[in-house]
Design an enzyme around this catalytic site. Structure first.
Site, mmCIF file in Angstrom:
data_model
loop_
_atom_site.group_PDB
_atom_site.id
_atom_site.type_symbol
_atom_site.label_atom_id
_atom_site.label_comp_id
_atom_site.label_asym_id
_atom_site.label_seq_id
_atom_site.Cartn_x
_atom_site.Cartn_y
_atom_site.Cartn_z
ATOM 1 N N GLU A 89 8.955 15.758 16.219
ATOM 2 C CA GLU A 89 9.427 15.611 14.848
ATOM 3 C C GLU A 89 8.665 16.612 13.978
ATOM 4 O O GLU A 89 7.448 16.528 13.844
ATOM 5 C CB GLU A 89 9.177 14.187 14.357
ATOM 6 C CG GLU A 89 9.701 13.963 12.964
ATOM 7 C CD GLU A 89 9.540 12.526 12.480
ATOM 8 O OE1 GLU A 89 8.406 12.025 12.454
ATOM 9 O OE2 GLU A 89 10.559 11.912 12.147
ATOM 10 N N GLY B 117 6.640 5.001 8.724
ATOM 11 C CA GLY B 117 5.788 6.173 8.896
ATOM 12 C C GLY B 117 5.855 6.690 10.323
ATOM 13 O O GLY B 117 6.884 6.577 10.998
ATOM 14 N N GLU C 199 9.760 1.162 10.812
ATOM 15 C CA GLU C 199 10.814 2.173 10.685
ATOM 16 C C GLU C 199 10.103 3.511 10.847
ATOM 17 O O GLU C 199 9.319 3.907 9.989
ATOM 18 C CB GLU C 199 11.486 2.019 9.320
ATOM 19 C CG GLU C 199 12.870 2.599 9.312
ATOM 20 C CD GLU C 199 12.841 4.022 8.854
ATOM 21 O OE1 GLU C 199 12.783 4.901 9.750
ATOM 22 O OE2 GLU C 199 12.863 4.270 7.650
ATOM 23 N N LYS D 111 0.864 -1.183 0.000
ATOM 24 C CA LYS D 111 0.000 0.000 0.000
ATOM 25 C C LYS D 111 0.899 1.230 0.000
ATOM 26 O O LYS D 111 1.486 1.577 1.008
ATOM 27 C CB LYS D 111 -0.897 -0.002 1.243
ATOM 28 C CG LYS D 111 -2.219 0.630 1.004
ATOM 29 C CD LYS D 111 -2.483 2.037 1.368
ATOM 30 C CE LYS D 111 -1.892 2.823 2.424
ATOM 31 N NZ LYS D 111 -1.638 4.211 1.947
ATOM 32 N N CYS E 15 13.293 10.739 8.065
ATOM 33 C CA CYS E 15 13.092 10.172 9.400
ATOM 34 C C CYS E 15 14.334 10.378 10.255
ATOM 35 O O CYS E 15 14.241 10.515 11.464
ATOM 36 C CB CYS E 15 12.760 8.700 9.290
ATOM 37 S SG CYS E 15 13.879 7.817 8.211
HETATM 38 P P1 NAI Z 1 1.491 7.971 8.421
HETATM 39 O O1 NAI Z 1 2.226 7.096 9.365
HETATM 40 O O2 NAI Z 1 0.049 8.239 8.739
HETATM 41 O O3 NAI Z 1 1.515 7.360 6.927
HETATM 42 C C1 NAI Z 1 2.465 6.441 6.443
HETATM 43 C C2 NAI Z 1 1.745 5.318 5.696
HETATM 44 O O4 NAI Z 1 0.878 4.634 6.607
HETATM 45 C C3 NAI Z 1 0.843 5.795 4.547
HETATM 46 O O5 NAI Z 1 0.891 4.848 3.502
HETATM 47 C C4 NAI Z 1 -0.523 5.813 5.201
HETATM 48 O O6 NAI Z 1 -1.595 5.688 4.272
HETATM 49 C C5 NAI Z 1 -0.443 4.596 6.104
HETATM 50 N N1 NAI Z 1 -1.384 4.602 7.232
HETATM 51 C C6 NAI Z 1 -1.887 5.671 7.903
HETATM 52 N N2 NAI Z 1 -2.741 5.273 8.856
HETATM 53 C C7 NAI Z 1 -2.792 3.919 8.798
HETATM 54 C C8 NAI Z 1 -3.516 2.923 9.526
HETATM 55 N N3 NAI Z 1 -4.370 3.240 10.493
HETATM 56 N N4 NAI Z 1 -3.318 1.626 9.214
HETATM 57 C C9 NAI Z 1 -2.451 1.273 8.235
HETATM 58 N N5 NAI Z 1 -1.765 2.173 7.506
HETATM 59 C C10 NAI Z 1 -1.926 3.483 7.775
HETATM 60 O O7 NAI Z 1 2.273 9.340 8.283
HETATM 61 P P2 NAI Z 1 1.723 10.726 7.682
HETATM 62 O O8 NAI Z 1 0.351 10.990 8.233
HETATM 63 O O9 NAI Z 1 1.882 10.692 6.216
HETATM 64 O O10 NAI Z 1 2.743 11.770 8.287
HETATM 65 C C11 NAI Z 1 2.597 12.211 9.639
HETATM 66 C C12 NAI Z 1 3.949 12.389 10.273
HETATM 67 O O11 NAI Z 1 4.603 11.125 10.374
HETATM 68 C C13 NAI Z 1 4.925 13.256 9.496
HETATM 69 O O12 NAI Z 1 4.735 14.613 9.736
HETATM 70 C C14 NAI Z 1 6.233 12.756 10.032
HETATM 71 O O13 NAI Z 1 6.503 13.379 11.267
HETATM 72 C C15 NAI Z 1 5.991 11.276 10.254
HETATM 73 N N6 NAI Z 1 6.475 10.452 9.122
HETATM 74 C C16 NAI Z 1 7.620 9.742 9.274
HETATM 75 C C17 NAI Z 1 8.135 9.033 8.218
HETATM 76 C C18 NAI Z 1 9.395 8.255 8.342
HETATM 77 O O14 NAI Z 1 10.085 8.067 7.355
HETATM 78 N N7 NAI Z 1 9.716 7.728 9.492
HETATM 79 C C19 NAI Z 1 7.495 9.023 6.900
HETATM 80 C C20 NAI Z 1 6.249 9.758 6.860
HETATM 81 C C21 NAI Z 1 5.791 10.442 7.945
#
Ligand code: NAI
Ligand code: MG
Length: 489
Positions: free
Chosen positions: A393, A240, A262, A187, A296
């Protein structure tokens, strides 16, 4: 398509549907969602909005390909060969893939072309070479027995990835899964689905069998959650936010999936008084501003020894004020827009908090232009550990400078966070560098460098920055199960 004068108009979007069992299909609901160019705020294309039913079909296809199909039982070397072919195809299409990545994500085309794509191709080749080198061991147990272990693929891997490095995250996830013999339900992030879909088509064209790779675009709480809950999926690899990982942990409890995470960070970048200051300035600059600050492992807490503080901030400010922000397709652009409006607003609100809480805004702190999610590279000085900008973050181009006086103090403060993804130290003192590396609670420590990545070097977090490791041999192991076989002699 020429690498020099590429522009938005040259980019072709070829795939917007779900890729299930080797076929392009619309979402069962017929729904679609818009993916947007963050530099213009304009819709690029509408993409199938997958949900539970689509994930189910993908899981059935992946399960069938795993249980009956040719992938997990294919000669391992042939599996590796198909992965090499995929990497070669990516190399042949490197310019159009880089352009599509830039269109969907906003990162400078020069970065997509020279950083993201080469790292992704390298990662696939690294794991392609591993496919036929996954060994068990023989174990001398008591009695007349022959005991050995087999390393078998974990099964169907659910993979949920973010938007900050769309292609690279595909490579980090597909590489070890395919090498191990797993099949995949991926996904991609709703902000950036396009390159992942293109790679699925390339995988088909090079001969990776139908059902081995399935891609369901859609949103997290619907399509993502369906991957997490599906009983035919054996493992979830997620990159994420840590809050999403907490939800995934709860929702995977019923099926007890294997989980690797991660997650984010608030990584300390520590500059001692004996450091080569010019390199440290460069390292702090790259360590934070790379990829619009959307990393990240961003070095978002820069601790400078008090004796070098003034000199450091002057040099960093001069460098930062030269940073070219603008059209990601312009050849001299160094910084593009943030990925979407929520991220833009989150970052701007942290900039406001920084000002309110008394940090000194040295440069930046504002939006750039009035179209697209561009933010000026921002430095805050006189930051204290208890300020929001030093704790949370931000995931944007906002660098915080803090000062320190001695070693014990800085090691304690560096560790004062629930994150533990990365850290860096700048010093000419070898013993100090190794002591810092040993005592900082982080999965990666860089000494006199920052953001040095290699497919062979494990990457992941201590504490709430993650679970397990990606890349290297450890990353591969996370896609295998160990089986013990005992034979009476
Ligand atoms: P997120 O963790 O919500 O999204 C990452 C992925 O998880 C996307 O594909 C999203 O559709 C999916 N996702 C979201 N909710 C889910 C659920 N309940 N069950 C399964 N999959 C789910 O991150 P988001 O909202 O894009 O960004 C929020 C913050 O997260 C950013 O501001 C940043 O601080 C952090 N982040 C960290 C990342 C990293 O590389 N460690 C990458 C992206 C965001
Ligand atoms: Mg989210």
């Amino acid at each position: 398509m020429s690498g020099v004068s590429i522009s938005e108009q040259d980019v072709k979007v070829q795939h917007t549907e779900c890729f299930i069992d080797g076929h392009w299909v619309p979402a069962k609901s017929g729904k679609t969602f818009a993916t947007v160019n963050p530099a213009t705020e304009k819709e690029i294309a509408r993409v199938a909005e997958g949900d539970q039913e689509d994930v189910h079909l993908a899981a059935v296809a992946a399960r069938k390909a795993f249980d009956e199909g040719s992938w997990s039982t294919m000669d391992a070397r042939d599996r590796g060969r198909l992965m090499y072919l995929l990497a070669d195809r990516m190399e042949q299409e490197i310019e159009s893939l880089a352009a599509l990545e830039t269109l969907d994500n906003g990162k400078p085309y020069q970065d997509s072309l020279n950083v993201d794509l080469p790292l992704a191709i390298d990662c696939l080749r690294y794991y392609a070479g591993y496919a036929d080198k996954i060994h068990g061991s023989t174990i001398p147990i008591r009695g007349k027995h022959f005991c050995y272990t087999r390393r078998e693929p974990v099964g169907v891997a659910g993979q949920i990835i973010p938007w900050n490095f769309p292609i690279l995250m595909v490579a980090w996830k597909w590489g070890p899964a395919l090498a191990a013999g797993c099949t995949i339900v991926m996904k991609p992030a709703e902000q950036t689905p396009l390159t992942c879909l293109r790679l699925a088509q390339l995988a088909k064209e090079v001969g990776i069998p139908d059902g081995v790779i399935n891609v369901v675009p859609g949103f997290g709480p619907t399509a993502g959650a369906a991957v997490v809950k599906h009983p035919m999926i054996d493992k979830v690899a997620f990159t994420g936010e840590h809050r999403t990982a907490q939800i995934i942990t709860r929702e995977s409890a019923d099926t007890l999936k294997r989980l690797t995470f991660e997650l984010g960070g608030k990584s300390p970048n520590v500059i001692f008084d004996d450091a080569d200051l010019d390199s440290a300035v460069q390292g702090a600059y790259v360590g934070l501003f790379l990829n619009q600050g959307q990393c990240c492992c961003a070095g978002s807490r820069v601790f400078v020894h008090r004796s070098r503080h003034r000199e450091f901030v002057e040099k960093l400010q001069a460098l930062t004020e030269q940073r070219k922000v603008g059209d990601p397709f312009a050849p001299d652009t160094q910084q593009g827009p943030q990925v979407d409006l929520p991220q833009f607003e989150k970052i701007m609100s942290y900039i406001e908090k920084g000002k309110e809480q008394g940090a000194r805004c040295v440069t930046g702190g504002t939006r750039v232009g009035d179209q697209g999610y561009f933010i000026a590279p921002t430095i805050f000085d006189e930051v204290h550990d208890d300020m929001a900008i030093a704790q949370d973050e931000i995931f944007g181009p906002v660098l915080s400078v803090l000062t320190f006086d001695d070693k014990e103090e800085i090691i304690r403060r560096a560790n004062q966070t629930f994150y533990g993804l990365a850290a860096a130290v700048w010093t000419r003192d070898v013993a100090l560098a190794h002591e810092f590396a040993a005592r900082v609670r982080a999965g990666t420590v860089w000494v006199n460098c920052y953001d040095v990545f290699d497919a062979a070097a494990p990457f992941g977090g201590f504490k709430m920055s993650g679970h397990g490791r990606e890349l290297g041999e450890e990353g591969l192991r996370a896609y295998t199960e160990s089986k013990t076989v005992t034979v009476a002699l």
